[in-house]
Enzyme design. Structure first.
Site, PDB file in Angstrom:
ATOM      1  CG  HIS A  93       2.934  -1.870  -4.531  1.00  0.00           C
ATOM      2  ND1 HIS A  93       3.071  -2.230  -5.855  1.00  0.00           N
ATOM      3  CD2 HIS A  93       3.901  -2.570  -3.864  1.00  0.00           C
ATOM      4  CE1 HIS A  93       4.057  -3.096  -5.977  1.00  0.00           C
ATOM      5  NE2 HIS A  93       4.590  -3.315  -4.786  1.00  0.00           N
ATOM      6  CD  GLU A  94       5.107  -1.513  -0.345  1.00  0.00           C
ATOM      7  OE1 GLU A  94       5.299  -2.648   0.129  1.00  0.00           O
ATOM      8  OE2 GLU A  94       5.711  -1.089  -1.353  1.00  0.00           O
ATOM      9  CG  HIS A  97       3.626  -6.665  -1.066  1.00  0.00           C
ATOM     10  ND1 HIS A  97       3.916  -7.765  -1.850  1.00  0.00           N
ATOM     11  CD2 HIS A  97       4.091  -5.581  -1.753  1.00  0.00           C
ATOM     12  CE1 HIS A  97       4.527  -7.378  -2.960  1.00  0.00           C
ATOM     13  NE2 HIS A  97       4.645  -6.055  -2.930  1.00  0.00           N
ATOM     14  CG  HIS A 114       5.538  -7.824  -7.270  1.00  0.00           C
ATOM     15  ND1 HIS A 114       6.877  -7.703  -6.987  1.00  0.00           N
ATOM     16  CD2 HIS A 114       4.913  -6.819  -6.590  1.00  0.00           C
ATOM     17  CE1 HIS A 114       7.071  -6.669  -6.191  1.00  0.00           C
ATOM     18  NE2 HIS A 114       5.900  -6.117  -5.928  1.00  0.00           N
TER      19      HIS A 114
END
Length: 326
Positions: A93-94, A97, A114
């Site tokens: 998830h990170e 980013h 998001h």
């Protein structure tokens, strides 16, 4: 109200202790990061740092951009209660980013971060791996358990939703003017907050005694006459303490014994008081006695006569040759 909140907090903490998974903290997050970087992000995250954090309590992971690179931090306090798969999902998830930060210069987290690009990458990775990466992390119980500092208001806000006059924090920071809602609370409630719970205090290690600081002294205190006289008067018969010597080894004792033997031998043979020159020539005289002087003289005369005869013969031969030529 006070007893209920404390009891709920303790029960929640005990439940999480049973779920604690130490294997998560033993995972090598850097090696995972390098594998996923090559697998899903084309190796573009070479300037991204990954590290554990002991202070994060509000979210399981965070990614932010600095000048020229990104930093990913994962919370130890929250992820230690989850599975290894959830650790991988949080890391990915990170990483999404971080990828958007490096590829798109206009990407920012101000609008939550998001958007469509994030969700597209998230769905592709979920399809390829079978993971369940989501937009938001669901670590509500873990976050609640870390908030061990609890304050309760004695005003009318105790009966108002959603907080019922409670303020829970992970750090020991009491409610005050620095909070954005403080002025509104003063106007609507006007009550004061009292602390009702805090974490158990750890036993402090006993401090080591401090060394006594040396006072400033003058040179005369060490080298002056008065100081020397005072010390003599205080302990006139005091002898210096004998320092205990270390026992010698076997090799050292052998060497010492050998040296002592040689010294004793030299002592047994005392040196001569007077020195005589005859001692030097005594061996030569003994050799001369063996030689006969008459034999030497006879040999010498014999050699001389033989040489004379040879010379006479040579001279005669020369004279004959001269006459024939003349």
């Amino acid at each position: 109200m006070k007893d209920l909140t404390i009891a709920h907090h303790k029960s929640l903490k005990e439940e999480l202790k049973s779920k604690e998974n130490k294997a998560v903290l033993e995972e090598d997050i850097w090696s995972l990061f390098t594998i996923y970087n090559e697998m899903f992000f084309f190796g573009t995250l070479g300037t991204t740092l990954v590290e554990w954090s002991n202070r994060m309590t509000e979210c399981a992971g965070i990614c932010y951009k600095k000048q020229g690179y990104c930093i990913i931090r994962l919370s130890k306090k929250l992820l230690k209660f989850r599975s290894i798969q959830e650790l991988h999902e949080t890391l990915l998830h990170e990483m999404i980013h971080a990828y958007l930060f490096t590829v798109d210069p206009n990407y920012s987290r101000t609008d939550d971060g998001h958007g469509a690009d994030f969700q597209k990458l998230m769905k592709e990775i979920n399809k390829a791996t079978g993971y369940n990466i989501t937009i938001y992390h669901k670590f509500h119980d873990e976050v609640e358990a870390t908030k061990e500092h609890i304050w309760l208001c004695d005003g009318i806000c105790q009966k108002q939703r959603p907080f019922f006059g409670l303020v829970k924090r992970a750090s020991n920071r009491a409610p005050g003017p620095n909070d954005f809602w403080w002025e509104r609370h003063k106007q609507t409630c006007g009550g004061t907050y009292h602390k009702i719970h805090e974490p158990d205090k750890k036993e402090k290690k006993p401090k080591k005694p401090k060394k006594q600081q040396k006072t400033n002294r003058k040179i005369n205190d060490y080298f002056g006459k008065k100081k020397v006289e005072e010390t003599k008067q205080e302990n006139p018969t005091k002898k210096p303490e004998s320092k205990t010597k270390a026992k010698p080894t076997k090799e050292e004792t052998k060497k010492d014994n050998a040296c002592n033997k040689e010294i004793q031998k030299r002592k047994r043979t005392p040196p001569k008081d007077s020195f005589d020159l005859s001692d030097l020539f005594s061996p030569l005289e003994s050799q001369m006695d063996l030689i006969n002087t008459q034999d030497l003289m006879s040999d010498f005369s014999r050699n001389c006569s033989e040489k004379k005869e040879e010379r006479i013969k040579v001279n005669k031969f020369i004279l004959l040759n001269d006459k024939q030529e003349g």
